[in-house]
Write a protein that holds these residues in place. Structure first.
Motif, short mmCIF file in Angstrom:
data_model
loop_
_atom_site.label_atom_id
_atom_site.label_comp_id
_atom_site.label_asym_id
_atom_site.label_seq_id
_atom_site.Cartn_x
_atom_site.Cartn_y
_atom_site.Cartn_z
N SER A 148 0.60 -1.41 -0.04
CA SER A 148 -0.14 -0.18 -0.05
C SER A 148 1.24 1.11 -0.45
CB SER A 148 -0.58 0.23 1.33
OG SER A 148 -1.74 1.31 1.48
N HIS A 149 0.03 2.39 -0.99
CA HIS A 149 1.33 2.91 -0.92
C HIS A 149 0.01 3.88 -0.91
CE1 HIS A 149 3.59 6.58 -2.81
NE2 HIS A 149 4.65 5.86 -2.45
N GLU A 150 0.83 5.61 -0.40
CA GLU A 150 -0.29 6.87 -0.11
C GLU A 150 -0.76 7.21 -1.56
OE1 GLU A 150 2.01 9.49 1.24
OE2 GLU A 150 3.01 10.24 0.06
N ALA A 151 0.15 7.00 -3.36
CA ALA A 151 -0.22 7.37 -4.42
C ALA A 151 -1.07 6.02 -4.75
CB ALA A 151 1.07 7.57 -5.04
N ASP A 152 -1.35 5.15 -4.10
CA ASP A 152 -2.15 3.80 -4.83
C ASP A 152 -3.64 4.35 -5.08
OD1 ASP A 152 -0.29 2.19 -4.71
OD2 ASP A 152 -1.91 1.79 -2.62
N ALA A 153 -4.34 3.89 -6.53
CA ALA A 153 -5.81 5.24 -6.90
C ALA A 153 -5.91 3.64 -8.01
CB ALA A 153 -5.83 6.18 -7.59
N GLY A 191 -2.01 0.52 -10.74
CA GLY A 191 -3.12 1.39 -9.05
C GLY A 191 -3.21 1.16 -8.31
N ALA A 192 -2.81 0.29 -7.78
CA ALA A 192 -2.35 -1.16 -6.64
C ALA A 192 -0.73 -1.46 -6.36
CB ALA A 192 -3.40 -1.49 -6.33
N SER A 193 0.14 -0.62 -5.48
CA SER A 193 1.10 -1.24 -5.30
C SER A 193 1.29 -2.26 -4.36
CB SER A 193 1.75 -0.18 -3.83
OG SER A 193 2.46 0.90 -4.48
N THR A 194 2.64 -3.87 -4.79
CA THR A 194 2.44 -4.58 -5.22
C THR A 194 3.74 -5.56 -5.09
OG1 THR A 194 0.18 -5.27 -7.01
CG2 THR A 194 1.77 -7.13 -6.10
N VAL A 195 4.32 -6.72 -4.83
CA VAL A 195 6.10 -7.05 -4.84
C VAL A 195 5.38 -8.41 -5.90
CG1 VAL A 195 5.37 -8.17 -2.19
CG2 VAL A 195 7.51 -7.88 -3.86
N PHE A 196 5.62 -8.59 -6.89
CA PHE A 196 6.43 -9.63 -7.50
C PHE A 196 8.00 -10.58 -7.53
CE2 PHE A 196 3.36 -6.16 -9.70
CZ PHE A 196 1.86 -7.27 -9.93
N THR A 197 7.14 -11.81 -7.61
CA THR A 197 8.68 -12.20 -6.84
C THR A 197 8.50 -13.27 -8.05
OG1 THR A 197 8.52 -12.04 -4.95
CG2 THR A 197 9.81 -13.97 -5.65
N TRP A 255 17.87 -16.18 0.73
CA TRP A 255 16.06 -15.31 0.98
C TRP A 255 15.65 -14.33 0.06
CZ3 TRP A 255 14.30 -20.04 2.33
CH2 TRP A 255 14.53 -20.61 2.53
N TYR A 256 14.40 -14.36 -0.62
CA TYR A 256 13.48 -13.06 -0.57
C TYR A 256 11.95 -13.41 0.71
CZ TYR A 256 16.36 -12.12 -4.76
OH TYR A 256 16.86 -12.10 -5.55
N ILE A 257 11.83 -12.52 1.00
CA ILE A 257 11.22 -13.13 2.01
C ILE A 257 10.34 -11.23 2.45
CG2 ILE A 257 11.75 -14.33 3.92
CD1 ILE A 257 12.03 -12.12 6.12
N HIS A 258 8.89 -11.22 2.21
CA HIS A 258 7.81 -10.33 2.03
C HIS A 258 6.33 -11.00 2.16
CE1 HIS A 258 7.61 -6.49 0.06
NE2 HIS A 258 8.33 -6.37 -0.12
N SER A 259 5.96 -9.10 3.48
CA SER A 259 4.56 -9.89 4.02
C SER A 259 3.87 -8.55 3.03
CB SER A 259 4.43 -9.22 5.21
OG SER A 259 5.38 -8.17 5.74
N ASN A 260 3.83 -7.59 3.47
CA ASN A 260 2.77 -6.12 3.24
C ASN A 260 2.99 -5.20 3.32
OD1 ASN A 260 0.29 -9.10 4.24
ND2 ASN A 260 0.74 -7.95 2.15
N HIS A 261 4.52 -4.99 3.63
CA HIS A 261 4.64 -3.55 3.48
C HIS A 261 6.03 -3.13 2.68
CE1 HIS A 261 6.40 -4.80 6.36
NE2 HIS A 261 7.44 -4.09 6.52
N PHE A 262 6.03 -1.69 2.18
CA PHE A 262 7.57 -1.71 1.65
C PHE A 262 8.61 -2.32 1.89
CE2 PHE A 262 5.06 0.73 -1.25
CZ PHE A 262 5.04 0.15 -2.63
N ILE A 263 9.70 -2.77 1.71
CA ILE A 263 11.45 -2.99 2.06
C ILE A 263 12.21 -1.78 1.36
CG2 ILE A 263 13.12 -4.42 2.43
CD1 ILE A 263 11.18 -6.39 2.27
N SER A 264 12.28 -1.72 0.02
CA SER A 264 12.86 -0.89 -0.80
C SER A 264 12.92 0.05 -0.02
CB SER A 264 13.03 -1.29 -1.86
OG SER A 264 11.22 -0.11 -2.59
N PRO A 265 14.42 1.33 0.02
CA PRO A 265 14.33 2.32 0.66
C PRO A 265 13.36 3.40 0.30
CG PRO A 265 16.50 1.18 0.90
CD PRO A 265 15.60 0.58 -0.31
N THR A 324 1.51 0.51 5.68
CA THR A 324 1.10 -1.09 5.83
C THR A 324 0.04 -1.75 5.02
OG1 THR A 324 2.21 -0.98 7.82
CG2 THR A 324 1.04 -2.53 7.66
N PHE A 325 -0.43 -2.03 4.50
CA PHE A 325 -1.58 -2.70 3.43
C PHE A 325 -2.89 -3.06 4.18
CE2 PHE A 325 -4.30 -5.51 1.19
CZ PHE A 325 -4.57 -5.68 0.19
N ARG A 326 -3.70 -2.19 3.85
CA ARG A 326 -5.06 -2.35 4.97
C ARG A 326 -5.27 -2.07 6.43
NH1 ARG A 326 -7.58 -6.84 0.87
NH2 ARG A 326 -7.84 -5.54 -1.15
#
Length: 348
Positions: free
Chosen positions: A166-171, A204-210, A236-246, A254-256
């Motif tokens: 989730s990002h403040e620019a999502d629409a 339009g919706a922030s996402t991590v694709f692996t 390893w690559y691990i992910h939940s529902n917030h951005f990791i990249s600086p 944080t998502f929803r």
């Protein structure tokens, strides 16, 4: 699990075939989707208009996917705006509270990955396993009725998993993430080709694709303001529902309003620090097991008193390498007894 085999020599024909098979269940569950859209403040009219706006964005980015969605509507006998809104349902629900998917991937001794898929309990019959052939690269995976693709692996050995951010620019009104996944599965023959598709997508919706592929593995965070390729934590690559990249975390939300995205990530960090022995992709699935004793709630088990919109449930667990993929019904708690469907190599 429900399985559909979808075929068509053109995008429209493939869409018509899908629509004929899934139209009844889409009608059955459309009312539930409407309740969810209304709960985030979208009128029925606004939902359908934004769905069509997303369809226009798809057409600008990848015309074949628009043709396929039009075919779904034709085959199902549904208004195009309904099918367009379903394919943009993530973007339409970006303001909703809830819980979403968790993933683990590794790049050694070979690329492999696993994710849980969490969704509303009331929609636990609104998804299916699919095998799609006849146009582009054949692929298999898991998706929702009426939505072209979600999680999957194609016959070139390119597989994709997803966690929503989730990002403040999502629409809404931009390219839906499910269309992005569909294009990777339909066109990418390598990690490099998947990367090119992902980084071109105006989402339009922030996402991590692996992505796992014969030539490696990569993880990509996308948002309306940019994209970033993640570095692994060791292997390893691990992910939940917030951005990791600086680069993107400055606008992260944080998502929803997910209460434990950070806790889930911390739990996964602790697990990978033990350097577990992984002999097959299936060995990754228990890493996503969670119970009352754990600090993070990866496996969602709704209670009877939770209303529609609050009853989140882990409906499937999917693991894959470039050579094979298994879809398991339910959460990692259910692995011993779950119904499972495996796809391997190039299936006809």
């Amino acid at each position: 699990m429900i399985r559909y085999d979808i075929h068509g020599s053109t995008p429209r024909e493939r869409g018509i075939d899908r629509g004929r098979q899934v139209g009844g269940i889409v009608r059955e569950h459309w009312g539930i989707h409407q309740v969810l859209f209304r709960a985030v403040g979208r009128s029925d009219e606004a939902t359908l208009a934004l769905g069509l706006a997303s369809l226009e964005a798809i057409g600008d980015w990848w015309p074949e996917a628009r043709e396929e969605i039009e075919g779904v509507a034709e085959g199902a006998g549904l208004d195009l705006s309904i099918v367009a809104a379903l394919n943009a349902r993530t973007e339409l629900l970006i303001a909703a509270d809830g819980h979403e998917c968790t993933s683990v991937a590794m790049n050694a001794p070979y690329p492999a990955q696993v994710q849980t898929w969490d969704w509303h309990r009331e929609l636990n019959r609104a998804w299916h396993v699919q095998r799609v052939t006849g146009h582009g690269i054949a692929y298999a995976g898991l998706t929702e009725h009426g939505i072209l693709a979600k999680i999957g692996r194609n016959d070139s050995g390119v597989g994709i998993i997803i966690s929503i951010l989730s990002h403040e620019a999502d629409a809404p009104g931009r390219v839906p993430i499910h269309a992005v996944s569909h294009r990777v599965l339909s066109q990418a023959r390598s990690l490099a080709e998947a990367r090119e598709i992902l980084l071109s997508a105006p989402v339009g919706a922030s996402t991590v694709f692996t992505v796992v592929a014969p030539d490696g593995i990569g993880s990509f965070e996308l948002s309306p303001v940019g994209a970033a390729e993640l570095d692994p934590l060791g292997r390893w690559y691990i992910h939940s529902n917030h951005f990791i990249s600086p680069e993107l975390s400055g606008g992260s939300q944080t998502f929803r309003n997910d209460p434990d995205s950070e806790e889930r990530l911390l739990m996964l960090r602790e697990r990978i620090a033990r350097e577990p022995q992984i002999r097959s992709a299936a060995d990754l699935a228990p890493m996503l097991h969670s119970g009352p004793e754990d600090i993070g709630n990866i496996c969602c088990v709704p209670t009877a008193d939770q209303p529609l919109g609050r009853a989140w449930e882990t409906q499937a667990t999917v693991w894959m390498t470039a050579a094979e993929m298994t879809i398991s019904a339910g959460s990692p708690r259910d692995l011993a007894t779950a119904e499972q469907i495996r796809f391997a190599g190039r299936e006809e």
